[in-house]
Design a protein around this motif. Structure first.
Motif, mmCIF file in Angstrom:
data_model
loop_
_atom_site.group_PDB
_atom_site.id
_atom_site.type_symbol
_atom_site.label_atom_id
_atom_site.label_comp_id
_atom_site.label_asym_id
_atom_site.label_seq_id
_atom_site.Cartn_x
_atom_site.Cartn_y
_atom_site.Cartn_z
ATOM 1 N N LEU A 159 21.687 52.527 57.084
ATOM 2 C CA LEU A 159 21.589 52.976 58.419
ATOM 3 C C LEU A 159 20.213 53.343 58.732
ATOM 4 O O LEU A 159 19.608 54.048 57.972
ATOM 5 N N PRO A 160 19.661 53.267 60.322
ATOM 6 C CA PRO A 160 18.154 53.852 60.378
ATOM 7 C C PRO A 160 18.409 55.272 60.366
ATOM 8 O O PRO A 160 19.149 56.099 60.703
ATOM 9 N N ASP A 161 16.981 55.839 60.176
ATOM 10 C CA ASP A 161 16.850 57.289 60.217
ATOM 11 C C ASP A 161 17.302 57.925 61.470
ATOM 12 O O ASP A 161 17.833 59.192 61.307
ATOM 13 N N SER A 162 17.424 57.173 62.620
ATOM 14 C CA SER A 162 17.813 57.982 63.846
ATOM 15 C C SER A 162 19.330 57.673 64.193
ATOM 16 O O SER A 162 19.749 58.435 65.070
ATOM 17 N N TYR A 163 19.943 56.965 63.358
ATOM 18 C CA TYR A 163 21.313 56.687 63.507
ATOM 19 C C TYR A 163 22.200 58.011 63.822
ATOM 20 O O TYR A 163 23.181 57.853 64.881
ATOM 21 N N ALA A 164 22.109 58.918 63.089
ATOM 22 C CA ALA A 164 23.167 60.069 63.332
ATOM 23 C C ALA A 164 22.762 60.639 64.551
ATOM 24 O O ALA A 164 23.843 61.389 64.887
ATOM 25 N N THR A 165 21.890 60.826 65.275
ATOM 26 C CA THR A 165 21.637 61.406 66.337
ATOM 27 C C THR A 165 21.160 60.610 67.573
ATOM 28 O O THR A 165 21.306 61.522 68.727
ATOM 29 N N SER A 166 21.192 59.431 67.330
ATOM 30 C CA SER A 166 20.728 58.486 68.569
ATOM 31 C C SER A 166 21.915 58.406 69.580
ATOM 32 O O SER A 166 21.597 58.260 70.884
ATOM 33 N N GLY A 167 22.936 57.941 69.074
ATOM 34 C CA GLY A 167 23.981 57.507 69.992
ATOM 35 C C GLY A 167 23.715 55.914 70.167
ATOM 36 O O GLY A 167 24.850 55.351 70.934
ATOM 37 N N ARG A 168 22.594 55.364 69.835
ATOM 38 C CA ARG A 168 22.242 54.089 70.321
ATOM 39 C C ARG A 168 23.092 52.933 69.363
ATOM 40 O O ARG A 168 23.406 53.291 68.172
ATOM 41 N N ARG A 169 22.829 51.800 70.149
ATOM 42 C CA ARG A 169 23.265 50.602 69.158
ATOM 43 C C ARG A 169 22.051 50.012 68.589
ATOM 44 O O ARG A 169 21.087 50.088 69.272
ATOM 45 N N TYR A 170 22.167 49.309 67.355
ATOM 46 C CA TYR A 170 20.925 48.795 66.829
ATOM 47 C C TYR A 170 21.240 47.411 66.530
ATOM 48 O O TYR A 170 22.442 46.837 66.167
ATOM 49 N N PRO A 171 20.060 46.375 66.644
ATOM 50 C CA PRO A 171 20.292 45.002 65.949
ATOM 51 C C PRO A 171 20.515 45.305 64.480
ATOM 52 O O PRO A 171 20.369 46.206 63.841
ATOM 53 N N VAL A 172 21.340 44.162 64.113
ATOM 54 C CA VAL A 172 21.967 44.209 62.883
ATOM 55 C C VAL A 172 21.595 43.223 61.857
ATOM 56 O O VAL A 172 21.787 41.759 62.437
ATOM 57 N N VAL A 173 21.092 43.543 60.595
ATOM 58 C CA VAL A 173 20.485 42.312 59.740
ATOM 59 C C VAL A 173 21.456 41.891 58.589
ATOM 60 O O VAL A 173 21.723 43.053 58.023
ATOM 61 N N PHE A 174 22.084 40.879 58.567
ATOM 62 C CA PHE A 174 23.029 40.419 57.386
ATOM 63 C C PHE A 174 22.125 39.698 56.455
ATOM 64 O O PHE A 174 21.597 38.748 56.702
ATOM 65 N N ILE A 175 22.062 40.153 55.273
ATOM 66 C CA ILE A 175 21.056 39.661 54.283
ATOM 67 C C ILE A 175 21.894 39.034 52.894
ATOM 68 O O ILE A 175 22.856 39.943 52.559
ATOM 69 N N THR A 176 21.815 38.013 52.294
ATOM 70 C CA THR A 176 22.305 37.341 51.328
ATOM 71 C C THR A 176 21.573 37.732 50.155
ATOM 72 O O THR A 176 20.619 38.284 50.032
ATOM 73 N N ASP A 177 22.479 37.434 49.004
ATOM 74 C CA ASP A 177 21.747 37.656 47.823
ATOM 75 C C ASP A 177 21.285 39.310 47.589
ATOM 76 O O ASP A 177 19.951 39.712 47.240
ATOM 77 N N ALA A 178 22.369 39.904 48.168
ATOM 78 C CA ALA A 178 21.956 41.566 48.551
ATOM 79 C C ALA A 178 21.547 42.298 47.175
ATOM 80 O O ALA A 178 20.764 43.472 47.457
ATOM 81 N N ASN A 179 21.928 41.898 46.274
ATOM 82 C CA ASN A 179 21.574 42.814 44.966
ATOM 83 C C ASN A 179 20.055 42.761 44.633
ATOM 84 O O ASN A 179 19.590 43.806 44.266
ATOM 85 N N TYR A 180 19.415 41.826 45.005
ATOM 86 C CA TYR A 180 17.952 41.926 44.928
ATOM 87 C C TYR A 180 17.467 42.316 46.274
ATOM 88 O O TYR A 180 16.563 43.035 46.615
ATOM 89 N N ALA A 181 17.972 41.798 47.522
ATOM 90 C CA ALA A 181 17.215 41.668 48.764
ATOM 91 C C ALA A 181 17.359 43.124 49.648
ATOM 92 O O ALA A 181 16.739 43.348 50.465
ATOM 93 N N PHE A 182 18.818 43.642 49.174
ATOM 94 C CA PHE A 182 18.958 44.850 50.132
ATOM 95 C C PHE A 182 18.087 45.813 50.151
ATOM 96 O O PHE A 182 17.773 46.403 51.094
ATOM 97 N N PRO A 183 17.795 46.638 48.762
ATOM 98 C CA PRO A 183 16.788 47.277 48.614
ATOM 99 C C PRO A 183 15.552 47.163 49.204
ATOM 100 O O PRO A 183 14.689 48.141 49.810
ATOM 101 N N VAL A 184 14.781 45.905 49.026
ATOM 102 C CA VAL A 184 13.827 45.630 49.814
ATOM 103 C C VAL A 184 13.754 45.419 50.904
ATOM 104 O O VAL A 184 12.826 45.931 51.823
ATOM 105 N N ALA A 185 14.900 44.814 51.589
ATOM 106 C CA ALA A 185 15.083 44.950 52.816
ATOM 107 C C ALA A 185 14.995 46.201 53.627
ATOM 108 O O ALA A 185 14.330 46.303 54.835
ATOM 109 N N ARG A 186 15.768 47.079 53.151
ATOM 110 C CA ARG A 186 15.728 48.455 53.901
ATOM 111 C C ARG A 186 14.474 49.100 53.972
ATOM 112 O O ARG A 186 13.992 49.510 54.995
ATOM 113 N N SER A 187 13.849 49.032 52.888
ATOM 114 C CA SER A 187 12.224 49.737 52.684
ATOM 115 C C SER A 187 11.614 48.921 53.574
ATOM 116 O O SER A 187 10.703 49.632 54.497
#
Lengths: 298, 298
Positions: free
Chosen positions: B51-79
């Protein structure tokens, strides 16, 4: 028995659905977090340690990568190093992330620990309520790494302490240059992305000259990387005193000054990555910086 | 009392040092791991959600990225997504990592779930003892994403389901192409790195032709990226039947074929990253692919 069953089915209160298990955060495999007290600095930090896949079974020692701004960079570096091993045959490494000080904001901690001086231009305001921003403690923080972090890592892990790699970006590269220009043999390879050479009216240029005046050699291997877009806005002219700077030109100047001394023990390269900027270039700098030092599998 | 104290100090067994706290692994902040049963596939997976940093306080909706091979790619994509927001002003996003099937090796799971066919050239052997490698289930896995993953994410998070982004690399991009050439409106933007267009003698070229024969439009936005070094070894000539392929040439051919139809609803670009190869290009593809779609802050 049949009758009892039927009765239970029709008259008992509905069975509540099983409670969903509580959500857990995402955990990076083969990592360990260690607390470390910086005795001379009177502060607490953490070390984030990522071990290579073969660590548990190999008995071998591994080159060890020390990385600044670890809250952002540690998860990236671990994934990149692992992929470079699996798909490009590079050696495996241990990655050690250097955290910000416990209880401090990232900005607060890095401005103090990564900058070499208190800037003559003044500096950013603190983002921690009630605490004035400190600057200029890179020398002390570098000593903490060499005298407290290194022994802990050497004691706890099969790290090849003759193959230590420093990784920094922006202010993190200022810290790397501070260490390089004080005790270059602290690390065996320096990966320095987009160094903030504009800091304090270009003070690292003065430090470079001072090192050259006192030394005939600089035993070090350095990979400098920067994005081609990290230049001055169009229509501006450079003025360090007024903080109008061109980071690409600064880096070329700095590298030229280093190279001009023809230190026999120095290997240094600069790579400018097309189309990248300060926000995007770090994974590239890391990738190419590791490739320029790590060996390939036979 | 004094005597008793002195006695205890000098003769008692030494007090053992306090036990060191057990080491914990590194946890990614603002992430949640959710279990999900793929009902039609009869398998269990996980979703890694950042979740993005502002998620807890914003009340907004966010674009959402679905990422394959997540064991490698998820930590990279988030950073990377976080840094692109903080330092380049791009919108914040929710990142959803698609795990490999629970209990399966990454290789085993991705070969089955990401490939569109059983290759006429045969395929790699299973690396799971006692289980023959399966291939060619991308269509079914794509339906799992659309009919089971999407509703869960829409229910649990403030995700803007009109702004869904697909991210794949290599076989992961085959999955993306499978979805694109079946139901292009499944995602609003596709980021496809180094697609394995050589797979099964170039079967995705046939799929592309078949789509064109049946459709006058392809409502989609696509960013293709690849490393300039993902070419054929020197001295070899291309032959898909014999698996001598040039991934850069394949991608240019594929993109050319797509563009030739002049679909009014299609936006598609290819970027070839100088000096990068299959092991190193992913962070670049992701960075530029996000930039080509996400808006900048005002």
């Amino acid at each position: 028995m049949m009758a009892l069953c039927a009765c239970a089915v029709t008259t008992a209160a509905p069975v509540p659905p099983p409670l969903a298990p509580p959500l857990v955060p995402y955990v990076l495999e083969n990592t360990e977090v260690r607390d470390i007290r910086a005795a001379a600095l009177h502060r607490d930090y953490q070390l984030f340690v990522a071990l290579p896949d073969s660590y548990a079974t190999s008995g071998r020692r591994y080159p060890v990568v020390f990385i600044t701004d670890a809250n952002y960079a540690f998860p990236v570096a671990r994934s990149i190093a692992s992929r470079l091993h699996k798909h490009a045959g590079l050696e495996e490494v241990i990655v050690v992330g250097l955290s910000y000080a416990n209880g401090e904001s990232g900005n607060y901690s890095r401005r103090r620990d990564y900058t070499p001086t208190v800037s003559r231009n003044g500096g950013d305001r603190s983002d921690m309520p009630g605490r004035q921003q400190a600057f200029g403690e890179a020398a002390a923080y570098g000593r903490f790494i060499a005298t407290e972090v290194f022994p802990l890592i050497a004691r706890q892990y099969r790290a090849d302490m003759d193959r230590k790699i420093f990784v920094g970006h922006s202010y993190g590269s200022l810290l790397g240059l501070q260490i390089l220009l004080t005790r270059p043999d602290t690390f065996d390879h320096y990966i320095l992305g987009s160094p903030s050479l504009w800091y304090d009216r270009g003070v690292m240029f003065d430090r470079e000259k001072a090192y050259a005046a006192g030394h005939r050699d600089m035993p070090a291997s350095i990979f400098f990387g920067i994005g081609s877009r990290e230049t001055l806005a169009p229509g501006k002219t450079r003025s360090r005193a007024e903080e109008r700077f061109d980071m690409v030109a600064d880096l070329r100047d700095f590298h030229g000054a280093l190279a001009a001394h023809r230190y026999p023990g120095l290997t240094s390269t600069v790579k400018v990555f097309a189309d990248e900027d300060h926000a995007s270039v770090f994974p590239l700098v890391l990738t190419h910086g590791l490739r320029s030092y790590l060996k390939r599998k036979q």
